[in-house]
Design a protein around this motif. Structure first.
Motif, PDB file in Angstrom:
ATOM      1  N   PRO A 231      14.767  59.362  20.378  1.00  0.00           N
ATOM      2  CA  PRO A 231      13.664  59.350  21.716  1.00  0.00           C
ATOM      3  C   PRO A 231      14.003  58.190  22.243  1.00  0.00           C
ATOM      4  N   TYR A 232      14.706  57.166  21.851  1.00  0.00           N
ATOM      5  CA  TYR A 232      14.827  55.963  22.637  1.00  0.00           C
ATOM      6  C   TYR A 232      16.476  55.661  23.032  1.00  0.00           C
ATOM      7  N   ASP A 233      16.559  54.859  24.250  1.00  0.00           N
ATOM      8  CA  ASP A 233      17.809  54.745  24.454  1.00  0.00           C
ATOM      9  C   ASP A 233      18.501  53.443  23.888  1.00  0.00           C
ATOM     10  N   VAL A 234      18.620  53.624  22.561  1.00  0.00           N
ATOM     11  CA  VAL A 234      19.292  52.599  21.432  1.00  0.00           C
ATOM     12  C   VAL A 234      20.493  53.243  20.868  1.00  0.00           C
ATOM     13  N   GLU A 235      21.388  52.540  20.521  1.00  0.00           N
ATOM     14  CA  GLU A 235      22.648  52.969  19.869  1.00  0.00           C
ATOM     15  C   GLU A 235      22.060  52.974  18.353  1.00  0.00           C
ATOM     16  N   PRO A 236      22.565  54.057  17.650  1.00  0.00           N
ATOM     17  CA  PRO A 236      22.482  54.132  16.203  1.00  0.00           C
ATOM     18  C   PRO A 236      22.721  52.884  15.319  1.00  0.00           C
ATOM     19  N   SER A 237      23.547  51.985  15.763  1.00  0.00           N
ATOM     20  CA  SER A 237      23.919  50.811  14.913  1.00  0.00           C
ATOM     21  C   SER A 237      22.788  49.847  14.927  1.00  0.00           C
ATOM     22  N   PHE A 238      21.732  49.951  15.687  1.00  0.00           N
ATOM     23  CA  PHE A 238      20.540  49.150  16.012  1.00  0.00           C
ATOM     24  C   PHE A 238      19.343  49.885  15.245  1.00  0.00           C
ATOM     25  N   LEU A 239      19.435  50.864  14.481  1.00  0.00           N
ATOM     26  CA  LEU A 239      18.751  51.568  13.757  1.00  0.00           C
ATOM     27  C   LEU A 239      18.809  51.318  11.983  1.00  0.00           C
ATOM     28  N   SER A 240      17.749  51.119  11.534  1.00  0.00           N
ATOM     29  CA  SER A 240      17.589  51.089  10.115  1.00  0.00           C
ATOM     30  C   SER A 240      16.626  52.124   9.364  1.00  0.00           C
ATOM     31  N   ILE A 241      17.134  52.717   8.455  1.00  0.00           N
ATOM     32  CA  ILE A 241      16.314  53.667   7.721  1.00  0.00           C
ATOM     33  C   ILE A 241      15.491  53.260   6.690  1.00  0.00           C
ATOM     34  N   ILE A 242      14.062  53.052   6.893  1.00  0.00           N
ATOM     35  CA  ILE A 242      13.349  52.417   5.757  1.00  0.00           C
ATOM     36  C   ILE A 242      13.086  53.481   4.567  1.00  0.00           C
ATOM     37  N   GLY A 243      12.801  54.724   5.062  1.00  0.00           N
ATOM     38  CA  GLY A 243      12.409  55.857   4.135  1.00  0.00           C
ATOM     39  C   GLY A 243      12.210  57.165   4.633  1.00  0.00           C
ATOM     40  N   SER A 244      12.206  58.012   4.011  1.00  0.00           N
ATOM     41  CA  SER A 244      11.840  59.558   4.608  1.00  0.00           C
ATOM     42  C   SER A 244      10.947  60.142   3.509  1.00  0.00           C
ATOM     43  N   PHE A 245      10.065  60.898   4.077  1.00  0.00           N
ATOM     44  CA  PHE A 245       9.119  61.801   3.536  1.00  0.00           C
ATOM     45  C   PHE A 245       8.838  62.998   4.280  1.00  0.00           C
ATOM     46  N   ASN A 246       8.704  64.121   3.564  1.00  0.00           N
ATOM     47  CA  ASN A 246       8.460  65.632   4.045  1.00  0.00           C
ATOM     48  C   ASN A 246       8.906  65.978   5.622  1.00  0.00           C
ATOM     49  N   GLY A 247      10.328  65.537   5.753  1.00  0.00           N
ATOM     50  CA  GLY A 247      10.616  65.659   7.044  1.00  0.00           C
ATOM     51  C   GLY A 247      10.433  64.396   8.067  1.00  0.00           C
ATOM     52  N   LEU A 248       9.708  63.612   7.730  1.00  0.00           N
ATOM     53  CA  LEU A 248       9.410  62.330   8.605  1.00  0.00           C
ATOM     54  C   LEU A 248      10.408  61.148   8.161  1.00  0.00           C
ATOM     55  N   ILE A 249      11.092  60.539   9.240  1.00  0.00           N
ATOM     56  CA  ILE A 249      11.805  59.354   8.863  1.00  0.00           C
ATOM     57  C   ILE A 249      11.069  58.042   9.461  1.00  0.00           C
TER      58      ILE A 249
ATOM     59  N   TRP B  57       9.314  59.050  12.891  1.00  0.00           N
ATOM     60  CA  TRP B  57      10.235  60.338  13.691  1.00  0.00           C
ATOM     61  C   TRP B  57      10.509  61.406  13.255  1.00  0.00           C
ATOM     62  N   ASN B  58      10.067  62.690  13.657  1.00  0.00           N
ATOM     63  CA  ASN B  58      10.409  63.829  13.141  1.00  0.00           C
ATOM     64  C   ASN B  58      11.544  64.475  13.868  1.00  0.00           C
ATOM     65  N   PRO B  59      12.859  64.450  13.349  1.00  0.00           N
ATOM     66  CA  PRO B  59      13.978  64.855  13.907  1.00  0.00           C
ATOM     67  C   PRO B  59      13.951  66.413  14.254  1.00  0.00           C
ATOM     68  N   THR B  60      13.159  67.108  13.586  1.00  0.00           N
ATOM     69  CA  THR B  60      13.261  68.607  13.924  1.00  0.00           C
ATOM     70  C   THR B  60      12.310  68.895  15.324  1.00  0.00           C
ATOM     71  N   THR B  61      11.042  68.355  15.199  1.00  0.00           N
ATOM     72  CA  THR B  61      10.085  68.423  16.282  1.00  0.00           C
ATOM     73  C   THR B  61      10.405  67.527  17.468  1.00  0.00           C
ATOM     74  N   ARG B  62      11.194  66.377  17.162  1.00  0.00           N
ATOM     75  CA  ARG B  62      11.648  65.627  18.119  1.00  0.00           C
ATOM     76  C   ARG B  62      10.158  64.572  18.577  1.00  0.00           C
ATOM     77  N   ARG B  63       9.304  64.768  17.778  1.00  0.00           N
ATOM     78  CA  ARG B  63       7.958  63.850  18.000  1.00  0.00           C
ATOM     79  C   ARG B  63       8.199  62.629  17.220  1.00  0.00           C
ATOM     80  N   PHE B  64       7.544  61.558  17.820  1.00  0.00           N
ATOM     81  CA  PHE B  64       7.740  60.328  17.277  1.00  0.00           C
ATOM     82  C   PHE B  64       6.595  59.221  17.608  1.00  0.00           C
ATOM     83  N   LYS B  65       6.459  58.477  16.843  1.00  0.00           N
ATOM     84  CA  LYS B  65       5.217  57.328  17.233  1.00  0.00           C
ATOM     85  C   LYS B  65       5.470  55.976  16.903  1.00  0.00           C
TER      86      LYS B  65
END
Length: 234
Positions: free
Chosen positions: A86-104, A118-126
């Motif tokens: 949902p943001y204009d940012v390159e994946p190289s600037f992203l770090s995945i800390i964890g996932s849980f029940n479809g949330l990243i 971020w929920n990649p399926t629904t595209r919702r984020f906070k």
């Protein structure tokens, strides 16, 4: 013929469907959109999806984010799907800390850090970060996990280890606020000699592998964060 109640439709039928199908049903009416978005339905759906044999694998490529299907622990062929962050940012600037029940839980690493649910399926984020995250995010020094508390409130655990100090904080999605915890205070696990893994959730606990590759070399510890013992902090 007896009429099927709304509780049966939402909690017993629609909660068993894939997330993409549930999103389509939100277009039926404003009432359906509301019922399919409330925390109670999200909690029931997440629990059932979590027990499904079909999983998703999200990969951060150099210039894209790819999601693949995993069925019965096997990577399915020809299922790759590119998703848009949902943001204009390159994946190289992203770090995945964890996932849980479809949330990243992601960290956007820029001049200042931002934590994103971020929920990649629904595209919702906070965005959930506050002023505490103004410093640089460290791959070996920052970690975390997620869980539902006894009130079905989604909680986000963030742990920072720096200069022999372990700082643990928990975010409440219901209250949209952070609180500091007393967790591993006074231990040496906050030293830069230790590297923390991402948190793995199981049976209301979050597990971390903490390794020391320096002095003494080869030391490995498994630490457990028990969410049941963390009560009444908000």
């Amino acid at each position: 013929m007896e009429r099927v109640g709304d509780d049966m439709i939402f909690e017993e039928i629609l909660s068993r469907l894939p997330a993409k199908v549930v999103c389509r049903f939100k277009c039926v009416s404003k009432q359906w959109c509301y019922e399919l978005s409330i925390p109670k339905f999200v909690f029931i759906h997440a629990r059932r999806v979590g027990n499904s044999i079909q999983k998703k694998l999200l990969s951060l490529k150099e210039n894209s984010i790819v999601v693949d299907d995993i069925v019965a622990d096997n990577l399915e062929e020809d299922t790759s799907e590119t998703v848009t962050f949902p943001y204009d940012v390159e994946p190289s600037f992203l770090s995945i800390i964890g996932s849980f029940n479809g949330l990243i839980l992601l960290c956007i690493k820029r001049s200042y850090n931002e934590l994103v649910l971020w929920n990649p399926t629904t595209r919702r984020f906070k965005l959930i970060s506050d002023d505490y995250f103004s410093r640089y995010f460290g791959r070996h020094n920052d970690t975390g996990g997620m869980y539902f508390d006894e009130h079905n409130d989604l909680k986000v655990l963030h742990i920072n280890c720096y200069w022999d100090v372990v700082t643990a904080r928990v975010y409440s999605r219901h209250n949209d606020s952070w609180r500091k915890l007393n967790f591993l205070n006074g231990t040496q696990l906050g030293s830069n000699f230790y590297s923390w893994s991402s948190g793995i959730y199981s049976d209301k606990k979050i597990y971390f592998m903490v390794s020391n590759y320096w002095i003494p070399p080869g030391e490995r510890n498994i630490l457990v964060f028990d969410s049941i013992l963390v009560k009444d902090i908000f």
